[in-house]
Structure formats: structure tokens, C-alpha cells
Design a protein around this motif. Structure first.
Motif, PDB file in Angstrom:
ATOM      1  N   LEU A  46      39.312  70.792  46.997  1.00 43.20           N
ATOM      2  CA  LEU A  46      38.652  69.862  46.081  1.00 43.20           C
ATOM      3  C   LEU A  46      37.945  68.741  46.839  1.00 43.20           C
ATOM      4  O   LEU A  46      36.871  68.284  46.436  1.00 43.20           O
ATOM      5  N   SER A  47      38.513  68.309  47.949  1.00 43.61           N
ATOM      6  CA  SER A  47      37.865  67.263  48.750  1.00 43.61           C
ATOM      7  C   SER A  47      36.537  67.751  49.311  1.00 43.61           C
ATOM      8  O   SER A  47      35.533  67.027  49.280  1.00 43.61           O
TER       9      SER A  47
ATOM     10  N   THR B 244      50.156  75.824  48.123  1.00 49.74           N
ATOM     11  CA  THR B 244      50.463  74.454  48.534  1.00 49.74           C
ATOM     12  C   THR B 244      49.439  73.494  47.945  1.00 49.74           C
ATOM     13  O   THR B 244      48.248  73.810  47.832  1.00 49.74           O
ATOM     14  N   LEU B 245      49.894  72.324  47.584  1.00 49.34           N
ATOM     15  CA  LEU B 245      49.003  71.301  47.056  1.00 49.34           C
ATOM     16  C   LEU B 245      48.045  70.815  48.136  1.00 49.34           C
ATOM     17  O   LEU B 245      46.902  70.430  47.828  1.00 49.34           O
ATOM     18  N   ALA B 246      48.464  70.836  49.393  1.00 49.33           N
ATOM     19  CA  ALA B 246      47.585  70.389  50.471  1.00 49.33           C
ATOM     20  C   ALA B 246      46.319  71.236  50.546  1.00 49.33           C
ATOM     21  O   ALA B 246      45.209  70.715  50.728  1.00 49.33           O
TER      22      ALA B 246
ATOM     23  N   GLU C 114      52.128  61.715  48.610  1.00 49.50           N
ATOM     24  CA  GLU C 114      50.791  61.296  49.023  1.00 49.50           C
ATOM     25  C   GLU C 114      49.717  62.302  48.622  1.00 49.50           C
ATOM     26  O   GLU C 114      48.584  61.921  48.326  1.00 49.50           O
ATOM     27  N   GLN C 115      50.059  63.589  48.636  1.00 49.28           N
ATOM     28  CA  GLN C 115      49.044  64.579  48.298  1.00 49.28           C
ATOM     29  C   GLN C 115      48.586  64.411  46.851  1.00 49.28           C
ATOM     30  O   GLN C 115      47.388  64.501  46.556  1.00 49.28           O
ATOM     31  N   THR C 116      49.516  64.158  45.939  1.00 48.32           N
ATOM     32  CA  THR C 116      49.140  63.940  44.548  1.00 48.32           C
ATOM     33  C   THR C 116      48.312  62.684  44.397  1.00 48.32           C
ATOM     34  O   THR C 116      47.321  62.645  43.649  1.00 48.32           O
ATOM     35  N   LYS C 117      48.679  61.632  45.132  1.00 42.97           N
ATOM     36  CA  LYS C 117      47.902  60.381  45.079  1.00 42.97           C
ATOM     37  C   LYS C 117      46.487  60.608  45.594  1.00 42.97           C
ATOM     38  O   LYS C 117      45.509  60.124  45.013  1.00 42.97           O
TER      39      LYS C 117
ATOM     40  N   LEU D 167      44.442  62.469  42.930  1.00 41.60           N
ATOM     41  CA  LEU D 167      44.014  61.634  41.818  1.00 41.60           C
ATOM     42  C   LEU D 167      42.951  60.638  42.234  1.00 41.60           C
ATOM     43  O   LEU D 167      42.076  60.280  41.434  1.00 41.60           O
ATOM     44  N   ASP D 168      42.995  60.194  43.493  1.00 35.00           N
ATOM     45  CA  ASP D 168      41.969  59.261  43.978  1.00 35.00           C
ATOM     46  C   ASP D 168      40.584  59.902  43.991  1.00 35.00           C
ATOM     47  O   ASP D 168      39.572  59.200  43.872  1.00 35.00           O
ATOM     48  N   LEU D 169      40.540  61.242  44.157  1.00 38.58           N
ATOM     49  CA  LEU D 169      39.245  61.917  44.139  1.00 38.58           C
ATOM     50  C   LEU D 169      38.547  61.743  42.800  1.00 38.58           C
ATOM     51  O   LEU D 169      37.312  61.696  42.734  1.00 38.58           O
TER      52      LEU D 169
END
Length: 639
Positions: free
Chosen positions: A108-109, A100-102, A154-157, A160-162
Motif C-alpha cells: 500500500l505504501s 503478514t501486515l508488513a 507500529e505496522q497498524t499505525k 492508518l497514517d497512509l
């Protein structure tokens, strides 16, 4: 300048230098045939668009190189869903897979937040500046996400914000997504038009041809990376010999069905003239007579066919099947040579498994029972369920690692990944930190793990970084081996959540020795239940030299607790309990004669004469084996 000669490079200095670009990866070749390398940390987001097949091939080439290159030391790579399938099994130390991308965003966060906290603590404005400092040199492990597809949402956004925020950290994304909006002020987009097409790299304007791995070549690379780590033997395959054997079997079957026809045929086996036999299906002709289809003489082909019938002999040592009823002659040379206490009648019919070795309280045997000397099992008696040290109820995946030193050194519940050839150093470092928390300088680690050697910081930092990744993180994203900047006093230590059986033993022993009631006995039994053998058993004698003082302290403490509990239980007429306590102590101190004396006293009090004699014989054998050349011999005039 003219007249100035370049100084030769000091190789030792280079060995100790950190990799300036740990996430360096090759993309292709320029017009002169030179390999072009790119630092993914600098790029941040590498988007491969254009032809989907070629983009996937380029991503696969990058993935294999990142997973196998020795240049950066230690990398953390996350493959999303089915991206680069099989790479996590081929390179498990570096590559993990998430579906899962989440989960990938959460990982990564956490990685980004930790490194930005470290940058703030060091007062460094950029990652490059931080890498030049001596402090926290083990904190900049790159984390790279490989994503064939990134879904819109939202997960992709958030992901990318990271990479849009500052300061930048040691992380990157490589994606071949077609649907997500990946327009960024920072990052590169490479148009993949084909292996023969030339593209121009952003920022530098360098024309190159992108390299890639097609699906068959990628599968070959995965197999090549997987084979060295395989622990099973695979018989060699030869398609030509396989087909040859099948043809021979078919020929023999046909000969059995029509023997007279084969003998009468002009091209039969008795014909002295070499000939060609054409099968009825119209397939390619196969030579017959003295040669096979490849021109090999028949006698050599027969030898290889005979070998092919038995292509593989398994020499793997497998444990013998467990017998349902143990016999007095059954013994295990790896177990301590002791005599067990009388066991319950139920235990005689079904041997206990290691997971259930502490489930029932040993009961005294009937007065008429015969004490037969047999080898002591690893845990000679079983404890009630409430005396067993178990992990708290909850999700096992959330449990913190545990350092087990009272026996063979084991690290339990490590949530990360590591190569088998890197495991011994990680286990030793974790064990050392468990007994020596609060190290104020990394040179203490050098002296412990590599005594007498000049260790460069690259080696040390790689071991520390791999150990941190291997121990993993808790549900909140906090590492079980935190960075020194996150410990509060800038010292090396494990997280308080990491347990150690020696510390637990000390806690139970202090409580039990201070109280002379049932709760005190219970605490002592809990302490002894943690003992699995001699502390730091079965180790390489060239390693763990720092542990010798701790081993002596542990052995002495275990013997004292075992002697005390055995005395208490014998005085309370609990002879099985007294024997169990003495045997647990002998697991750690087999040569301790005070504990053997406790065994003698317990057998004598229980009326087990045969068991007493067997225990005395065992002690005599132990003394003979340990004394060796120090055995006293009387002089002739004393005889």
C-alpha cells in the motif's frame, strides 16, 4: 424547467467513459428497499465493529462483490491472513493474499507513493480532479485491503497514517478488527448488530440494514466463482442415486450370504405383491418390487445405476510417457522435419528434459556409427553450460520479467496475477512495448492491438492497468511497466530491467559477426541458443499484425547467423557444431535452402551418406508441402 426534455444518453459515449467511482460497493438496503452504494475511496477506512460474526459476514459480502463486480474495470485487492479464505483462488486477477501486515503495508505504501507522484506531476489537488484529465487515466487503479484483524503495533499505525495524509489516493481498508485502535478523523465505523438491525450511515445520516454473507453462503459464492475457471471435469453427484447404488450393493451382498432365506421369505423378490422391506437397523422403510423409494420404475432406476457405475469418462489428452530409449520410428509431428546430428552415446540412453537441453557439447559419433534418420528434437544438440543463456544467480522471485519472441511468444517471470481470458491482450501489449519502446501516445497501442477498430479509453486503460499489475514490481516497489509520469519523458515503455531475447540475440550477433575467433563463435552460439522456433510462432492470425515486419527481420538475422556459424564450424572440422548451427537456423526458417545446404555439406564432410540422403528427402518433402499449386509442371511439347 418546464418544457425541457432530457436528451437520450449516448451509449457509445458511456462505453468510453471511465468509472467515476471504481471502488463502489453495496452495503445494504434503505427503508424503501433501495440498494445503498458507497465509494470506498471516499471512505478510506471502513471499520466494522459490534457483533463479530455479523461483522465478518458483512466483510465477506463486500469482499465477494469487489472480487466479482464488472463495474470498476480493474481492482487490486489484498486479503490479509485468513480474511475471506479462498477468494484469492476464486478471483486470482484481482485478489492476492499476504500473511503478514508488513507486506500489506509495503504494498500500500508503494501504491500510495506512486499515485501521489502522479498527482503532483499533473498538478491535481484531488483524485477526482485527476480522473477528469486525459493524461494518466490508467494510473488510478484502486487498491483495497481486506483485514479481518489488525494487530496492535507500529505496522497498524503506519497503515492508518497512509490514509490520514493528503492528498488521498485510490485505496481503502475494510476491516472487522476488534482490538486495534481505529479511531480516525476520517473513515467510517459501522456497528454490526444483526441482519435485522438498522444502522445510520455516517456523514449522510441514511438508515440502512447491512447485508452479509454467512459462512455457508460465502462458501457457495467461492465455489460459484471458482467453477468457471476450473480446467478439470467433475462428475455430477447425486446423493439419492449414490445411496440407491449402495443399497443395491448391500442387497446383493445379503442375497449371496442367505439366498435360500430371501427366496423363501413372503416378501422376497419372487413375490408378486409390492411390499415394503424394513432393514434391521430400524431406518426408514424402503419400497421394494417394481418401484424404488422415489416411485421411479425399476427399469429406469437400473439404467441410472448402470450409468452411475461408470459416472465419468476422462477425455483429457495426456502426453505419452517418455520412453527410455528413442527408436528410429519415434517422431513428433510438431517438431521441424530435419535430420539431427550424431548424438553422444549417453544421450541415446536417456532423453534430455527441456530444462537440461543445453548441458553437454555434442561429440562426433564413431566412424562406424549408422546415421539413422529420426525427427529432430526441439533443440537438436546440446551446448556446454557456459553457452546457455541463464538468469543471474539470486532469488528467482526478484528476477525481472523476460519477453521471449524467438519462438512461441512467452512472458517469463511475470510476478503479478491475471485472469486467463485477459492474458492474451497483456502478452501482446508487453511484446509490442518490448519492440516499440517510447510510445508518445496511447493511440499507437490502439492501432497495434485493435487495428481498424474504434477503441474507447476504458478498454485501453483496463488492458494497460492489468498488464502493469501482471508484470509486477521489483524489490524496491518500482513497477516493471511504469506509469508514463515515472518514465522521465512521459512515454510508454517497459522498465530497463525487463529483458527481451531478440535484443539479446542482436547483441550476441553483432559481437560474433565482428570477430573471427573463439569468442566470436561463442557469441554466435549464444545467439542461436536463444532460438526456440519461428519468431512469434503459433499465434492467432488475426492478432499480431504489427509484428510481421519484425518477424521477417528476425528470421533473416537468424538465418544469417546460423549460416555463418555453420560455415565456421565446418571449416574447423567441427561437424556436430556445424549441424547444430544449421538446425537452429532451420527452427526459425525451415524453408531456407542455404541452411539445408549447410546440413548437406556437414553430413558429407562427416561421411554420413545415409544421413545426407535422409536430409535431402526431408528437403524434398518440405518443398512439396510448401510449393502446392505453384509446383512447376513441364508442358507436353517439352517432354
Amino acid at each position: 424547467m418546464p418544457g425541457i426534455q432530457p436528451r437520450p444518453v449516448d451509449q457509445d459515449a458511456l462505453q468510453g467513459a471511465d468509472a467515476p467511482y471504481p471502488a463502489l460497493v453495496s452495503l445494504g438496503w434503505d427503508g424503501s428497499g433501495r440498494l445503498v452504494l458507497v465509494g470506498l475511496e471516499h471512505v478510506g477506512v471502513l471499520h466494522l465493529d459490534g457483533d463479530p460474526d455479523h461483522a465478518r459476514h458483512v466483510l465477506q459480502a463486500i469482499a465477494v462483490e469487489l472480487a466479482s463486480t464488472p463495474l470498476p474495470g480493474h481492482l487490486e485487492i489484498t486479503a490479509l491472513a485468513d480474511t475471506a479464505a479462498g477468494l484469492d483462488h476464486a478471483a486470482p486477477e484481482r485478489v492476492a493474499r499476504t500473511n503478514t501486515l508488513a507486506d500489506a503495508v509495503a504494498e500500500l505504501s508503494s501504491h500510495t507513493a506512486e499515485q501521489r507522484r502522479t498527482l503532483t506531476a499533473l498538478g491535481a489537488t484531488t483524485l477526482r480532479a485527476a480522473r477528469l484529465q486525459e493524461d494518466a487515466v490508467d494510473s488510478w487503479t484502486p487498491h483495497i485491503l481486506l483485514a479481518g484483524e489488525l494487530p496492535d503495533g507500529e505496522q497498524t499505525k503506519t497503515l492508518l497514517d497512509l490514509f490520514g495524509a493528503l492528498p488521498r489516493v485510490a485505496s481503502a481498508i475494510v476491516t472487522a478488527s476488534e482490538h486495534a485502535d481505529l479511531t480516525l478523523e476520517e473513515g467510517w465505523t459501522l456497528h454490526c448488530a444483526g441482519s435485522d438491525e438498522t444502522i445510520v450511515l455516517p456523514d449522510c445520516g441514511l438508515p440502512i440494514k447491512l447485508q452479509g454473507l454467512t459462512d455457508p453462503h460465502f462458501a457457495d459464492a467461492i465455489e460459484l466463482l471458482t467453477l468457471p475457471a476450473a480446467d478439470t471435469d467433475v462428475p455430477a453427484r447425486n446423493d439419492w442415486l449414490d445411496s440407491l447404488l449402495e443399497q443395491e450393493e448391500e442387497t446383493e451382498a445379503a442375497a449371496e450370504d442367505e439366498p435360500e432365506q430371501d427366496q423363501a421369505s413372503p416378501g422376497g423378490a419372487n413375490s408378486p405383491i409390492p411390499h415394503t422391506v424394513v432393514d434391521g437397523d430400524g431406518e426408514a422403510p424402503k419400497p421394494a418390487g417394481g418401484e424404488d423409494e422415489d416411485g421411479m420404475p425399476a427399469e429406469y432406476a437400473d439404467i441410472e445405476r448402470q450409468e452411475l457405475k461408470y459416472p465419468y469418462t476422462d477425455y483429457t489428452v495426456r502426453p505419452r510417457e517418455t520412453e527410455t530409449t528413442p527408436t528410429p520410428s519415434t517422431s513428433s509431428p510438431s517438431q521441424p522435419p530435419l535430420t539431427p546430428m550424431p548424438a553422444p552415446s549417453e544421450a541415446a540412453t536417456e532423453p534430455s528434459t527441456p530444462a537440461a537441453q543445453h548441458e553437454t557439447e555434442p561429440q562426433p559419433a564413431a566412424a562406424s556409427a549408422t546415421h539413422t534418420p529420426v525427427d529432430l528434437p526441439k533443440v537438436p544438440a546440446q551446448l556446454p553450460p557456459d553457452l546457455v543463456h541463464k538468469r543471474a544467480e539470486g532469488d528467482e522471485a526478484e528476477a525481472a520479467p523476460g519477453v521471449l519472441l524467438l519462438g512461441p511468444v512467452t512472458i517469463r517471470q511475470a510476478a503479478g496475477r491475471i485472469d486467463s481470458n485477459r492474458l492474451s491482450a497483456a502478452v501482446e501489449l508487453t511484446s509490442y512495448l518490448a519492440l516499440h519502446p517510447g510510445l508518445d501516445h496511447p493511440h499507437a497501442i490502439d492501432d497495434a492491438l485493435w487495428p481498424g477498430r474504434l477503441v474507447n479509453k476504458t478498454m485501453r486503460n483496463s488492458v494497460i492497468s492489468r498488464t502493469r499489475s501482471w508484470l509486477g514490481k521489483n524489490a524496491g516497489g518500482d513497477a516493471y511497466f511504469p506509469r508514463v509520469q515515472d518514465t522521465g519523458d512521459n512515454r510508454y515503455r517497459l522498465s530497463p530491467a525487463v529483458t527481451c531475447d531478440w535484443h539479446q540475440f542482436q547483441t550476441f550477433a553483432r559481437t560474433g559477426l565482428a570477430r573471427y575467433d573463439e569468442d566470436g563463435d561463442l557469441a554466435l552460439r549464444r545467439a542461436l541458443a536463444l532460438v526456440r522456433g519461428r519468431p512469434f510462432a503459433a499465434l492467432d492470425p488475426q492478432r499480431y499484425t504489427w509484428a510481421e515486419p519484425a518477424v521477417q527481420e528476425m528470421v533473416s538475422a537468424i538465418a544469417d547467423v546460423a549460416f555463418e556459424l555453420s560455415t565456421r564450424r565446418r571449416e574447423a572440422a567441427d561437424h556436430p557444431g556445424a549441424l547444430w548451427a544449421a538446425h537452429q537456423g532451420l527452427l526459425a526458417a525451415e524453408e531456407n535452402e542455404m541452411l539445408h545446404r549447410q546440413v548437406f555439406l556437414a553430413h558429407h564432410a562427416a561421411g554420413g551418406v545415409d544421413a545426407l540422403r535422409a536430409a535431402a528427402e526431408r528437403l524434398a518433402k518440405i518443398n512439396e508441402g510448401s510449393a502446392g499449386e505453384w509446383t512447376w509442371r513441364p508442358r507436353p511439347h517439352n517432354c
